[in-house]
Design an enzyme around this catalytic site. Structure first.
Site, PDB file in Angstrom:
ATOM      1  N   ASN A   7     -26.152 -97.161  -3.198  1.00 35.33           N
ATOM      2  CA  ASN A   7     -26.445 -98.067  -4.304  1.00 35.33           C
ATOM      3  C   ASN A   7     -25.436 -99.220  -4.235  1.00 35.33           C
ATOM      4  OD1 ASN A   7     -26.818 -99.348  -6.712  1.00 35.33           O
ATOM      5  ND2 ASN A   7     -26.545 -97.526  -8.003  1.00 35.33           N
ATOM      6  N   ARG A  91     -31.039 -97.715  -3.284  1.00 33.83           N
ATOM      7  CA  ARG A  91     -31.503 -98.171  -4.586  1.00 33.83           C
ATOM      8  C   ARG A  91     -31.697 -99.679  -4.505  1.00 33.83           C
ATOM      9  NH1 ARG A  91     -28.326-100.025  -9.651  1.00 33.83           N
ATOM     10  NH2 ARG A  91     -30.085-100.388 -11.022  1.00 33.83           N
ATOM     11  N   HIS A 180     -34.824 -99.343 -14.656  1.00 30.71           N
ATOM     12  CA  HIS A 180     -34.529 -97.910 -14.872  1.00 30.71           C
ATOM     13  C   HIS A 180     -35.710 -97.040 -14.447  1.00 30.71           C
ATOM     14  CE1 HIS A 180     -31.449 -98.687 -18.341  1.00 30.71           C
ATOM     15  NE2 HIS A 180     -30.819 -98.570 -17.180  1.00 30.71           N
ATOM     16  N   ARG A 241     -25.405-106.605 -23.300  1.00 34.48           N
ATOM     17  CA  ARG A 241     -26.595-107.475 -23.261  1.00 34.48           C
ATOM     18  C   ARG A 241     -27.221-107.578 -24.641  1.00 34.48           C
ATOM     19  NH1 ARG A 241     -28.862-104.028 -18.688  1.00 34.48           N
ATOM     20  NH2 ARG A 241     -27.643-104.647 -16.876  1.00 34.48           N
ATOM     21  N   GLU A 384     -30.773 -90.109 -11.094  1.00 34.86           N
ATOM     22  CA  GLU A 384     -31.465 -91.122 -10.292  1.00 34.86           C
ATOM     23  C   GLU A 384     -31.230 -90.922  -8.804  1.00 34.86           C
ATOM     24  OE1 GLU A 384     -31.209 -95.143 -12.670  1.00 34.86           O
ATOM     25  OE2 GLU A 384     -29.644 -93.787 -13.326  1.00 34.86           O
TER      26      GLU A 384
END
Ligand code: AMP
Length: 396
Positions: A7, A91, A180, A241, A384
């Site tokens: 990743n 990823r 996601h 965010r 994940e």
């Protein structure tokens, strides 16, 4: 079979090596400060001391070469030779409309990743750098890309279009993509196993609440709606965010604060959310502590967070109908007992009830609703990396 999962961020790289027979992580590691002074690799193997390499890593190729060195290190590694790695799962962030599932990487995939760099300018180039390093250093091993956006490609048009002139969608592919996806897909798969219901019949709302947060409405095993949009900025109020805003806020800031587009983007992505509101922290543990001590802004930030989740959750339940489960995952979803309570308050009128004792858990896999709750409420820890490893195994 051994699968390496990578990743890549713009200056970092996380990795895990999986033994797929046991579905176990053999080793995990992190490379920080790639291309910056002070690069270092930290590798962790259960039962061993941390292994650290502090050497100049001017780019991702160099970083990946040190990952391979660490994996095969005589004392601290877990494999004797790189030929033991059967495949690499990467990823990837944005596959746009071109990629709807995990894929073995070829020129077409790379072209799509480059095309959608326009919507993920930091992530997509970094993902490609990690891939190219693996292609160079492990030329005989297949690379698979698992995209954050892919799971959401089943959304119907009415849920992914924005309410703007259709010509902008046609011209730029401006639309909601969602992120996601790997986590929401893992949750869907896991819940179908836990409920012993075929995946194509599972209806649920997956609440991935972490530093970045998103909800996903899953109907018949497929994503039909999600809170993040063209980029991960849309939807819930997050750590740093803003989530949903009246777009006029952007133009107002540009006009009144003389902000450039980059500056507004930076403000809304890095300095907003619960951090911006509270002025305390983006970390929910800090916020909960401040709230307990009577900090009003921390209290407001946490309430904004739970209220935004509530609004989407109720809407998504109406969209999917016949909801089998509401599922909490991610750092906050798995660990914050009070946040789960706050979110579920108000759903009691619909017969959805939390069992306060059962809710007193962190992580793992649990049903936290009462026996007579009209919908099951669950905590399911996401994974994940395992999802990426499994997709890679299936494809190669
Ligand atoms: P993630 O991005 O999924 O790693 O989630 C990170 C978030 O989870 C941070 O805001 C943490 O504060 C939050 N978190 C982790 N553990 C806890 C906990 N025990 N209670 C509340 N929040 C937590």
């Amino acid at each position: 079979m051994k699968i390496l999962v990578i990743n890549c961020g713009s200056s970092s790289l996380k990795y895990q090596l999986f033994d797929m027979e046991k579905e176990e992580v053999m080793v995990k590691g992190l490379v920080e400060r790639i291309g910056i002074e002070g690069s270092r690799l930290i590798q962790e193997v259960e039962g061993k001391d941390k292994f650290i390499i502090e050497k100049e890593m001017k780019d991702h190729t160099k970083a990946v070469s040190y990952v391979f060195e660490a994996l095969t290190d005589k004392e601290n590694g877990v494999i004797n030779d790189l030929s033991e790695i059967d495949g690499v799962g990467h990823r990837f962030v944005h596959g746009g409309e071109k990629i709807a599932k995990s894929v073995i990487i070829d020129d077409e995939v790379k072209k799509a990743v480059k095309e959608y760099t326009k919507f993920a300018p930091l992530h997509n180039p970094a993902n490609l750098m990690g891939l190219e390093a693996c292609e160079k250093l492990l030329p005989n091993v297949k690379n698979v890309a698992v995209f954050d956006t892919a799971f959401h490609q089943t959304m119907p048009q009415e849920n992914y279009l924005y309410g703007i002139d259709y010509k902008f969608y046609e011209k730029y592919s401006l639309r909601k993509y969602g992120f996601h996806g790997t986590s929401h897909k893992y949750i869907t798969k896991r819940v179908s196993e836990l409920l012993e219901k075929p995946q194509e019949k599972v209806n649920l709302v997956s609440c991935h609440l972490g530093n970045g947060s998103s909800l996903c409405a899953v109907k018949n095993g497929e994503s039909i709606d999600t809170t993040m949009g063209l980029t991960p900025l849309e939807g819930l109020v997050m750590g740093t965010r803003s989530g949903d805003l009246d777009p006029t806020v952007v133009t107002f800031l540009m006009d009144n604060e003389n902000m450039t587009t980059d500056e507004v983007n930076n403000e809304l992505n890095k300095h907003s959310g619960v951090l911006g509101i509270s002025g305390v922290s983006s970390d929910f543990r800090d916020l909960e502590e401040a709230q307990e001590k009577g900090n009003e802004k921390a209290d407001a930030a946490l309430k904004m967070f739970s209220n935004r989740v509530k609004k989407y959750l109720a809407g998504y339940m109406a969209e999917i109908e016949n909801c089998d489960a509401i599922v909490f995952t991610g750092g906050i979803g798995e660990n914050s007992i009070t946040m789960r309570e706050d979110i579920m308050k108000g759903f009691e009128q619909f017969g959805i009830k939390i069992d306060h004792d059962k809710n007193n858990v962190r992580g793992g896999e649990h049903v936290i609703s009462t026996e007579d709750s009209s919908v099951k409420v669950m905590v399911v820890a996401t994974n994940e990396e395992l999802m990426i490893a499994k997709d890679t195994q299936n494809l190669i």
